[in-house]
Enzyme design. Structure first.
Site, PDB file in Angstrom:
ATOM      1  N   ASP A  80      44.539 -10.213  26.048  1.00 54.71           N
ATOM      2  CA  ASP A  80      44.874 -10.419  27.455  1.00 54.71           C
ATOM      3  C   ASP A  80      44.166  -9.478  28.407  1.00 54.71           C
ATOM      4  O   ASP A  80      43.801  -9.862  29.518  1.00 54.71           O
ATOM      5  CB  ASP A  80      46.389 -10.295  27.659  1.00 54.71           C
ATOM      6  CG  ASP A  80      46.876  -8.861  27.525  1.00 54.71           C
ATOM      7  OD1 ASP A  80      46.581  -8.236  26.483  1.00 54.71           O
ATOM      8  OD2 ASP A  80      47.556  -8.367  28.437  1.00 54.71           O
ATOM      9  N   ASP A  83      43.837  -4.243  25.794  1.00 53.34           N
ATOM     10  CA  ASP A  83      44.415  -3.960  24.484  1.00 53.34           C
ATOM     11  C   ASP A  83      44.019  -5.051  23.501  1.00 53.34           C
ATOM     12  O   ASP A  83      43.154  -5.872  23.777  1.00 53.34           O
ATOM     13  CB  ASP A  83      45.940  -3.836  24.597  1.00 53.34           C
ATOM     14  CG  ASP A  83      46.555  -5.064  25.287  1.00 53.34           C
ATOM     15  OD1 ASP A  83      45.941  -6.146  25.238  1.00 53.34           O
ATOM     16  OD2 ASP A  83      47.643  -4.936  25.875  1.00 53.34           O
ATOM     17  N   TYR A 232      55.323  -8.458  29.419  1.00 49.53           N
ATOM     18  CA  TYR A 232      55.271  -9.709  30.172  1.00 49.53           C
ATOM     19  C   TYR A 232      56.661 -10.332  30.234  1.00 49.53           C
ATOM     20  O   TYR A 232      56.910 -11.416  29.729  1.00 49.53           O
ATOM     21  CB  TYR A 232      54.258 -10.677  29.544  1.00 49.53           C
ATOM     22  CG  TYR A 232      52.822 -10.233  29.737  1.00 49.53           C
ATOM     23  CD1 TYR A 232      52.179 -10.417  30.960  1.00 49.53           C
ATOM     24  CD2 TYR A 232      52.124  -9.599  28.710  1.00 49.53           C
ATOM     25  CE1 TYR A 232      50.871 -10.006  31.145  1.00 49.53           C
ATOM     26  CE2 TYR A 232      50.817  -9.174  28.887  1.00 49.53           C
ATOM     27  CZ  TYR A 232      50.194  -9.382  30.105  1.00 49.53           C
ATOM     28  OH  TYR A 232      48.894  -8.968  30.295  1.00 49.53           O
ATOM     29  N   GLU A 477      42.189  -1.238  34.503  1.00 54.05           N
ATOM     30  CA  GLU A 477      42.319  -2.204  33.414  1.00 54.05           C
ATOM     31  C   GLU A 477      42.042  -3.617  33.926  1.00 54.05           C
ATOM     32  O   GLU A 477      42.556  -4.020  34.966  1.00 54.05           O
ATOM     33  CB  GLU A 477      43.720  -2.159  32.799  1.00 54.05           C
ATOM     34  CG  GLU A 477      43.837  -3.055  31.576  1.00 54.05           C
ATOM     35  CD  GLU A 477      45.166  -2.904  30.842  1.00 54.05           C
ATOM     36  OE1 GLU A 477      45.250  -3.315  29.677  1.00 54.05           O
ATOM     37  OE2 GLU A 477      46.125  -2.374  31.440  1.00 54.05           O
TER      38      GLU A 477
END
Length: 629
Positions: A80, A83, A232, A477
């Site tokens: 995603d 990571d 999430y 990120e």
């Protein structure tokens, strides 16, 4: 994603849709180059066995045993963010938004030579989603665990973390996850409807099963897959995803069942009640409201027209809030960027700007303006706002920083991303241990050894400040769902204007597979061929549709080029005269046209299609030269 802390604010209103691209001059940035880079980013996020045409060369195979412990093949899909976890909810949303980008602006992508790459990016995701749905009422929604994964800093190829798979089923429901995955597969089926109809049908079957599953066994997915809660969590619940899935299923099937679902459940599931100021992987209401508004403008509301008007009102609330002309406006930085939260704010910028863009084009098609509390806004006003957000991302901001890695000269160099921050396994195959990666690579102050081309990072704070530091995960990120809506925006801006009505059935140029070259090529035969049809090459044109917009008549022509020879056709050059509009499916070079970027040759008997639109009789198409090998 390292962690997600966010608040959703929802307050009750609705939206509208129709589209003709209208004349508007775009300048200042190379949107075509940014589009190419933005799509390339997805190849850096791939999990599984990488294909032979992989363009991000510093990546290698990873996650090759995913799902094995559960007796299911879950190899593939996307990581995603920075990571190595595969989170199902944001992955599915990413695929939905990539598909929507193609559905709306696939022609502009084709004109930039990127439609094939965009479709490949969607298929990489949908191939995985098919695997993740092994039974009608079973869906795997996560591979890996964020807690153990974030304890380590390893490139994907070296992963030693837990790769457990987590699923939803009737005893452990997840209507939001099932609904979003259904939406992704339904939207993707539209993308592949013409070029790969059997695959499109397979996607639709999965989408319909998942919608039925999510609607019949209701519940939040993070109550079943609890390891996702920290990363999430489904704050908005599952009602928005059920409406979102129904909207996409109607778009894909034209089945009145899904239209009725939207009409009958608009109030109970919140579609006509929530007035939104955000749109993203969690909260889908604004997207639903835009899609339903499109149906209304297409004249498909029928007996639900009054309900759909309520959806539309809510969509317009969202648009006015983005533009700062509503009753509850979204905050902006001093530099003009939409601002919602410190953590990966850019996800909301790209998603909101995409909705504003498609709504602008819908209004232009309908010949209408947006009416806000602070005044009326023309379609060109909406597209100007969306352009301002994209330009900010690409460097028109107080820091003169591009928040797309690899675009411009001043972009983030220390991205919070395991794969890009650690030397490629192809350069140094020495094993990078779980904690050793933190000591050697995470704490390193230099630029990333691997350029994460096209990645959209989290972006600046509320005052346009940004710190390019690897441990600054809130700002550095990237995430797949940052890029997915942006590729549609970039395609739209790169196209400038066109002359087609987007309310017509979606017909995308169909990229062809590159024909495998023979191992030993014979001496080629170069043949000049001024005629439009010869014994070896046939050209056939036909009018496929026509419409009127603002007093002008427009015609869409499809042209089929067939290799009638027994050999492979290469180096094709076409001359096209009396062309007065945009063309998709060929690459222009000087005064001639050649194969599109995704196609190098035509095998014996194969066909190439290109399309164009203008306000005249068919253009004159002839063959200038070609090679048979």
């Amino acid at each position: 994603m390292e962690k997600l802390v966010r608040l959703i604010t929802m307050a009750p209103l609705f939206l509208q849709m129709l589209l003709v691209s209208f004349p508007f001059a775009f300048a200042g940035h190379d949107y075509g180059q940014a589009l190419t880079k933005g799509i390339l980013f997805f190849e850096a996020q791939r999990s599984g066995y990488l294909p032979s045409n992989q363009r991000v060369k510093w990546r290698a195979d990873s996650g090759l045993h995913d799902g094995k412990a559960s007796g299911v093949d879950l190899v593939g899909g996307y990581y995603d963010a920075g990571d190595n976890v595969k989170f199902g909810l944001p992955m599915a949303f990413t695929i939905t938004m990539m598909s929507w980008s193609i559905v709306e602006y696939g022609k502009q992508m084709a004109a930039n030579g990127e439609l094939g790459h965009a479709m490949e990016a969607v298929k990489w995701g949908t191939d995985y989603l098919i695997k993740a749905h092994p039974h009608p009422y079973v869906l795997y929604g996560e591979v890996g665990d964020g807690n153990t994964d974030h304890f380590c800093w390893q490139r994907p190829e070296d992963m030693t973390t837990d790769r457990r798979a987590y699923k939803i089923d009737p005893s452990n429901p997840g209507s939001d996850l099932a609904g979003e995955t259904a939406a992704a597969m339904a939207a993707a089926s539209i993308v592949f409807r013409r070029s790969n109809p059997s695959y499109a049908n397979e996607l639709l079957t999965h989408a319909q099963q998942l919608f039925e599953f999510g609607d019949k066994y209701r519940g939040k997915y993070d109550s079943s897959i609890t390891v996702a809660q920290k990363y999430y969590r489904s704050y908005s619940g599952y009602a928005d995803e059920l409406l979102w899935a129904a909207a996409w299923l109607y778009q894909a099937t034209n089945n009145q069942h899904y239209l009725s679902y939207l009409g009958n459940n608009g109030q109970s599931l919140g579609g006509t009640g929530w007035s939104m100021t955000e749109f993203g992987w969690d909260a889908k209401y604004a997207g639903v409201q835009v899609l339903v508004a499109k149906m209304l403008m297409q004249g498909k509301g029928g007996r639900y027209a009054s309900v759909f008007q309520q959806y539309q009102q809510k969509a317009e609330f969202f648009m006015c809030s983005c533009l700062g002309k509503g009753t509850k406006n979204i905050q902006k930085t001093p530099g003009g960027l939409l601002y919602r939260q410190p953590w990966n704010n850019m996800q909301f910028v790209t998603s909101a700007s995409f909705l504003v863009t498609v709504y602008s084009d819908y209004l232009a098609s309908a010949g209408k303006n947006l009416n806000c509390a602070a005044g009326s806004v023309s379609p060109s006003g909406l597209i100007s706002f969306a352009k301002s957000q994209v330009d900010y991302i690409l460097g028109d901001n107080p820091r003169a920083t591009s928040y797309m890695v690899g675009y411009g000269n001043n972009y983030p160099r220390q991205v919070h991303h395991r794969g890009s921050s650690i030397v490629s396994i192809k350069v140094d195959s020495s094993f990078v241990s779980c904690r050793g990666g933190y000591a050697t690579w995470f704490s390193r102050k230099g630029s990333d050894p691997n350029l994460l081309t096209g990645a959209i990072v989290g972006g600046p704070d509320a005052y346009d400040n940004f710190a390019d530091e690897r441990d600054n995960y809130e700002q550095t990120e990237p995430a797949t769902y940052n890029n997915a809506p942006l590729i549609g925006l970039l395609a739209r801006l790169s196209g400038g204007h066109g002359g087609y009505n987007q309310l017509l059935p979606v017909v995308l140029p169909a990229p062809k597979e590159v024909v495998t070259q023979p191992k030993s090529a014979p001496t080629p035969k170069v043949t000049p061929a001024p005629a439009s049809t010869s014994a070896e090459i046939a050209i056939e044109q036909k009018l496929t549709t026509s419409w009127k917009a603002k007093g002008n008549a427009y015609y869409r022509y499809s042209t089929i080029v067939t290799n009638k020879s027994a050999k492979t056709l290469k180096d094709l050059k076409l001359t096209i005269s009396k062309l007065y509009g945009p063309l998709w499916g060929l690459t222009k070079s000087g005064d001639s046209y050649g194969f599109p970027s995704w196609l190098k040759s035509l095998a014996a008997g194969e066909k190439l299609e290109f399309v164009y639109i203008h306000s005249a009789d068919p253009a004159e198409v002839s063959v200038s030269s070609y090679t048979l090998a």
